[in-house]
Write an enzyme that holds these catalytic residues in place. Structure first.
Site, PDB file in Angstrom:
ATOM      1  N   GLY A  21       0.814  -1.213   0.000  1.00  0.00           N
ATOM      2  CA  GLY A  21       0.000   0.000   0.000  1.00  0.00           C
ATOM      3  C   GLY A  21       0.843   1.257   0.000  1.00  0.00           C
ATOM      4  O   GLY A  21       1.972   1.253   0.485  1.00  0.00           O
TER       5      GLY A  21
ATOM      6  N   ASP B  49       0.414   1.268   9.478  1.00  0.00           N
ATOM      7  CA  ASP B  49       0.029   0.423  10.612  1.00  0.00           C
ATOM      8  C   ASP B  49       1.108   0.384  11.691  1.00  0.00           C
ATOM      9  O   ASP B  49       0.820   0.058  12.842  1.00  0.00           O
ATOM     10  CB  ASP B  49      -0.252  -1.006  10.133  1.00  0.00           C
TER      11      ASP B  49
ATOM     12  N   GLY C 244      -5.186   0.430  10.326  1.00  0.00           N
ATOM     13  CA  GLY C 244      -4.188  -0.133  11.223  1.00  0.00           C
ATOM     14  C   GLY C 244      -4.028  -1.625  11.059  1.00  0.00           C
ATOM     15  O   GLY C 244      -3.218  -2.248  11.736  1.00  0.00           O
TER      16      GLY C 244
ATOM     17  N   HIS D 189      -9.008   5.729   3.383  1.00  0.00           N
ATOM     18  CA  HIS D 189      -7.738   5.972   2.699  1.00  0.00           C
ATOM     19  C   HIS D 189      -7.256   7.415   2.790  1.00  0.00           C
ATOM     20  O   HIS D 189      -6.145   7.717   2.322  1.00  0.00           O
ATOM     21  CB  HIS D 189      -7.845   5.536   1.238  1.00  0.00           C
TER      22      HIS D 189
END
Length: 360
Positions: free
Chosen positions: A12, A141, A184, A283
């Site tokens: 990501g 995260d 997270g 997002h």
């Protein structure tokens, strides 16, 4: 001979990636006179023919690119080369094509920026292709082991904190309970840090079990103390009181976390009678410009990664420990999952501030 190194982003996106790319390029060129190739779309760039890569120069990173969010190289969190999904539904091992792509580019070293899953795949691919590999941890995260911070985390916390700051006035204006659901994955770092910074009354994270009774009791208590609103922040991986994961599926059937805030809003209204609203930040936490902390971390990680290749090191990950950039075993970092420590400093801080974590 002049060395040639490759760099790619995988998994990501997050804030700070372009600053890493700029730091690696600058250090490689200024420090060692090397050539740098940016590989497009993560591992996919090395699987495609011709290989999708481009030379990175100092001109590639004129302002405002280093401070931009996202990654100018593109990234992917799909298509594991060891088990690559084909259009006909079959799975194919394409790892040899990855190794061949590295040879086509003539790489003397590879730097990969990713989370634990991406770094694990890249490590195995680099071993197969006999390419020296250095990993740089990035994930909002903040769950990669052996590093106190990963690129993208503090910016995500800033975004979540600002969201709480914006929710507070509307909560107070309407006598409401406002719930903010944050990302997270399986860790509660964003929720815990933003919850403390943003003045949340209740923080729910996957690492600490909760009961709805305790949550409702705390809301009723703060109302009796004179507050006309309550702020709740919840990590996306928090389960229902019965221990069930709350997920949503897209049209392809892929499941992801989402919906725990909706569940909590309904239950809190039932138990307290309070008007409750929820917001899923989603997002938004990944996008936007990196904050100063992420820019500094990205720059330090990028420089150190290049220096490690110059020292002939491989299979290492740069990390932040005790206010210093260090390198650690990549294998051990991947194994050491970095969840919230229930007895850690920030949990103790939250309790000391009177914030409810749902377990009492």
């Amino acid at each position: 001979m002049k060395k040639r190194i490759g760099i790619l982003t995988s998994g990501g996106d997050c804030a700070g990636l372009n600053m890493v790319l700029a730091a690696v390029t600058s250090r490689a060129i200024h420090g060692y006179g090397w050539d740098v190739y940016g590989i497009r779309q993560g591992t996919l760039g090395l699987l495609r023919r011709p290989v999708e890569a481009e030379p990175l120069t100092l001109e590639s990173f004129r302002a405002p690119i280093p401070r931009m969010g996202g990654t100018i190289l593109g990234t992917t969190n799909k298509g594991d080369p060891f088990a690559f999904p084909l259009d006909d539904g079959h799975i194919k091992d394409r790892s040899e094509e990855f190794a061949e792509g590295c040879k086509i580019l003539g790489l003397d070293g590879l730097i990969g920026i990713g989370g634990d899953g991406s770094l694990n795949i890249l490590r195995r691919l680099a071993h197969k292709g006999h390419v020296p590999f250095i990993g740089i941890p990035k994930t909002i995260d903040n769950d990669i082991g052996l590093t106190e911070n990963s690129i993208g985390f503090t910016t995500a916390v800033d975004v979540a904190t600002e969201a709480l700051d914006r929710l507070q006035p509307t909560a107070a204006s309407h006598d409401r309970v406002m719930i903010l659901e944050v990302m997270g994955r399986d860790a509660g770092h964003i929720a815990l840090s933003a919850g403390i910074a943003g003045g949340a009354h209740i923080i729910l994270i996957p690492e600490i079990p909760y009961t709805l009774h305790n949550v409702a009791k705390h809301i009723q208590t703060i109302m009796k103390e004179g507050h006309n609103f309550a702020l709740v922040i919840v990590a996306e991986a928090v389960k229902t009181e019965d221990g069930e994961k709350v997920v949503i599926a897209d049209p392809t059937g892929r499941k992801r976390f989402g919906g725990i805030s909706h569940y909590l809003a309904d239950r809190i209204t039932e138990l307290t009678g309070a008007e409750t609203r929820f917001t899923v930040l989603g997002h938004v936490q990944r996008g936007g410009q990196p904050n100063a902390s992420d820019r500094l971390l990205a720059s330090s990680f990028g420089v150190h990664a290049v220096d490690l290749i110059a020292q002939g090191k491989s299979d290492r990950m740069v990390a932040w420990q005790n206010r210093c950039v260090v390198d650690v075993s990549l294998e051990e970092a991947i194994k050491s999952y970095g969840e919230v420590e229930p007895q850690g400093t920030l949990v103790k801080t939250a309790r000391g501030l009177g914030i409810c974590l749902g377990d009492s």
